[in-house]
Design an enzyme around this catalytic site. Structure first.
Site, PDB file in Angstrom:
ATOM      1  N   PRO A  89       0.816  -1.215   0.000  1.00  0.00           N
ATOM      2  CA  PRO A  89       0.000   0.000   0.000  1.00  0.00           C
ATOM      3  C   PRO A  89       0.850   1.266   0.000  1.00  0.00           C
ATOM      4  O   PRO A  89       0.339   2.369  -0.197  1.00  0.00           O
ATOM      5  CB  PRO A  89      -0.830  -0.118   1.289  1.00  0.00           C
ATOM      6  CG  PRO A  89      -0.106  -1.095   2.144  1.00  0.00           C
ATOM      7  CD  PRO A  89       0.628  -2.014   1.213  1.00  0.00           C
ATOM      8  N   ASP A 169     -10.058   0.992 -24.932  1.00  0.00           N
ATOM      9  CA  ASP A 169     -10.524   0.856 -23.554  1.00  0.00           C
ATOM     10  C   ASP A 169     -10.272   2.121 -22.748  1.00  0.00           C
ATOM     11  O   ASP A 169      -9.338   2.871 -23.032  1.00  0.00           O
ATOM     12  CB  ASP A 169      -9.757  -0.282 -22.841  1.00  0.00           C
ATOM     13  CG  ASP A 169     -10.352  -1.634 -23.158  1.00  0.00           C
ATOM     14  OD1 ASP A 169     -11.533  -1.697 -23.486  1.00  0.00           O
ATOM     15  OD2 ASP A 169      -9.596  -2.631 -23.068  1.00  0.00           O
TER      16      ASP A 169
HETATM   17  C1  LIG Z   1      -1.464  -5.786   6.225  1.00  0.00           C
HETATM   18  S1  LIG Z   1      -0.484  -5.393   4.810  1.00  0.00           S
HETATM   19  C2  LIG Z   1       0.898  -4.589   5.540  1.00  0.00           C
HETATM   20  C3  LIG Z   1       0.770  -3.101   5.584  1.00  0.00           C
HETATM   21  C4  LIG Z   1       2.006  -2.433   6.144  1.00  0.00           C
HETATM   22  N1  LIG Z   1       2.158  -2.699   7.546  1.00  0.00           N
HETATM   23  C5  LIG Z   1       1.896  -0.929   5.892  1.00  0.00           C
HETATM   24  O1  LIG Z   1       1.363  -0.223   6.751  1.00  0.00           O
HETATM   25  O2  LIG Z   1       2.314  -0.462   4.829  1.00  0.00           O
HETATM   26  C6  LIG Z   1       0.151  -6.936   4.315  1.00  0.00           C
HETATM   27  C7  LIG Z   1       0.547  -7.041   2.865  1.00  0.00           C
HETATM   28  O3  LIG Z   1      -0.577  -6.840   2.047  1.00  0.00           O
HETATM   29  C8  LIG Z   1      -0.203  -6.275   0.799  1.00  0.00           C
HETATM   30  N2  LIG Z   1      -1.062  -5.100   0.551  1.00  0.00           N
HETATM   31  C9  LIG Z   1      -1.966  -4.584   1.407  1.00  0.00           C
HETATM   32  N3  LIG Z   1      -2.603  -3.541   0.870  1.00  0.00           N
HETATM   33  C10 LIG Z   1      -2.128  -3.372  -0.366  1.00  0.00           C
HETATM   34  C11 LIG Z   1      -2.404  -2.457  -1.425  1.00  0.00           C
HETATM   35  N4  LIG Z   1      -3.292  -1.482  -1.278  1.00  0.00           N
HETATM   36  N5  LIG Z   1      -1.725  -2.598  -2.591  1.00  0.00           N
HETATM   37  C12 LIG Z   1      -0.795  -3.564  -2.738  1.00  0.00           C
HETATM   38  N6  LIG Z   1      -0.481  -4.458  -1.759  1.00  0.00           N
HETATM   39  C13 LIG Z   1      -1.134  -4.374  -0.589  1.00  0.00           C
HETATM   40  C14 LIG Z   1       1.284  -5.975   0.882  1.00  0.00           C
HETATM   41  O4  LIG Z   1       1.992  -6.991   0.185  1.00  0.00           O
HETATM   42  C15 LIG Z   1       1.573  -6.032   2.365  1.00  0.00           C
HETATM   43  O5  LIG Z   1       2.886  -6.443   2.636  1.00  0.00           O
END
Ligand SMILES: C[S@@+](CC[C@H](N)C(=O)[O-])C[C@H]1O[C@@H](n2cnc3c(N)ncnc32)[C@H](O)[C@@H]1O
Length: 253
Positions: A89, A169
């Site tokens: 994220p 698209d």
């Molecule tokens: C609970 S999340 C960890 C978030 C992290 N502690 C932070 O605050 O940035 C667990 C995993 O989900 C994935 N993930 C969660 N949200 C995402 C998003 N919006 N886009 C891409 N990957 C995401 C990532 O690979 C991340 O390591």
């Protein structure tokens, strides 16, 4: 036949990918050998007797972190020509432009985090690019990886039958796509626009362009900021959507 794009997905839950790519366009592309998908279970690269891949955080605090050694070994197994993307994220928001660029590569490695995420040293040593699918937090990178695969794979030449339909698209052309209609001509009191039944190709094209501009202006006006509009197009928008189009009028002055 060598596939045009190999994608390795590094995950703790490879079974999550069992179903999504068994249907439709992507399943056909895999069957034709245009793309290859390889799911790698990060646990298989752990040297821990119990295949543990996470540990508590240094510095304390709740939540576990994925250890670097199994991830490094998994990444190294995906080939030297790899381009490693960490789904997070915190990454750059994923757009059609990323998809277009990535669909031209041969070997993509998508790294799915879990828990609090991955050890920072993996990001420094191995990750080429960090992408997010939106400003919200999911429990893991698997769904984001599916989103990337679906979007990138359909741009690989030969995957979608008619390439012109991909070019038209939403987001490929910098605009949202115009509305579509099919049979029946009348549905619950609403008719198909007359011009689409006229058989006049030039008028249909003009209608599609204008409705594409209108839709973009009304729902995503910021997308028009950098687009060069002709005076005719601007005049038409001012007449069709006077309130929304005022911002464009200001810009053109
Ligand atoms: C609970 S999340 C960890 C978030 C992290 N502690 C932070 O605050 O940035 C667990 C995993 O989900 C994935 N993930 C969660 N949200 C995402 C998003 N919006 N886009 C891409 N990957 C995401 C990532 O690979 C991340 O390591």
């Amino acid at each position: 036949m060598n596939s045009q794009l190999r994608i390795h997905i590094l995950t703790l839950f490879p079974a999550m990918f069992d179903s999504p790519f068994k249907h439709g366009v992507i399943a056909r592309a895999i069957a034709k050998g245009l793309i290859e998908l390889h799911m790698l279970d990060i646990r298989n690269f752990s040297s821990d007797p119990h295949q543990r891949v996470d540990s508590m955080r240094f510095g304390g605090g709740p939540g576990m972190v994925l250890r670097p050694e199994p991830i490094a070994a998994a990444i190294e197994s995906t080939g030297n020509d790899r381009h490693v993307i960490y789904l997070t994220p915190q990454g750059t928001p994923f757009t059609q432009h990323h998809s277009e660029r990535l669909s031209a590569l041969n070997n993509l490695t998508l790294l799915c985090g879990r828990y609090e995420g991955i050890d920072e040293r993996i990001r420094s040593l191995y990750v080429d690019e960090e992408l997010s699918i939106g400003d919200y937090v999911l429990t893991g990178g698997e769904i984001p990886a599916m989103v990337l695969v679906d979007s990138i794979a359909r741009l690989v030449p030969g995957v979608v039958g008619k390439e012109e339909s991909v070019k038209a698209d939403s987001h490929s052309s910098g605009l949202l796509e115009h509305p579509h209609y099919t049979r029946p001509r009348q549905f619950k009191g609403l008719s198909v626009p007359e011009v689409l039944l006229s058989g006049n190709h030039a008028n249909v094209k003009l209608w599609e362009r204008r409705e594409s501009l209108r839709r973009t202006l009304v729902t995503r006006p910021e997308m028009l900021q950098d687009l060069a509009l002709s005076q005719d197009e601007l005049d038409w928008l001012l007449e069709a959507e006077p309130k929304a189009a005022r911002v464009l009028q200001k810009k053109s002055k």
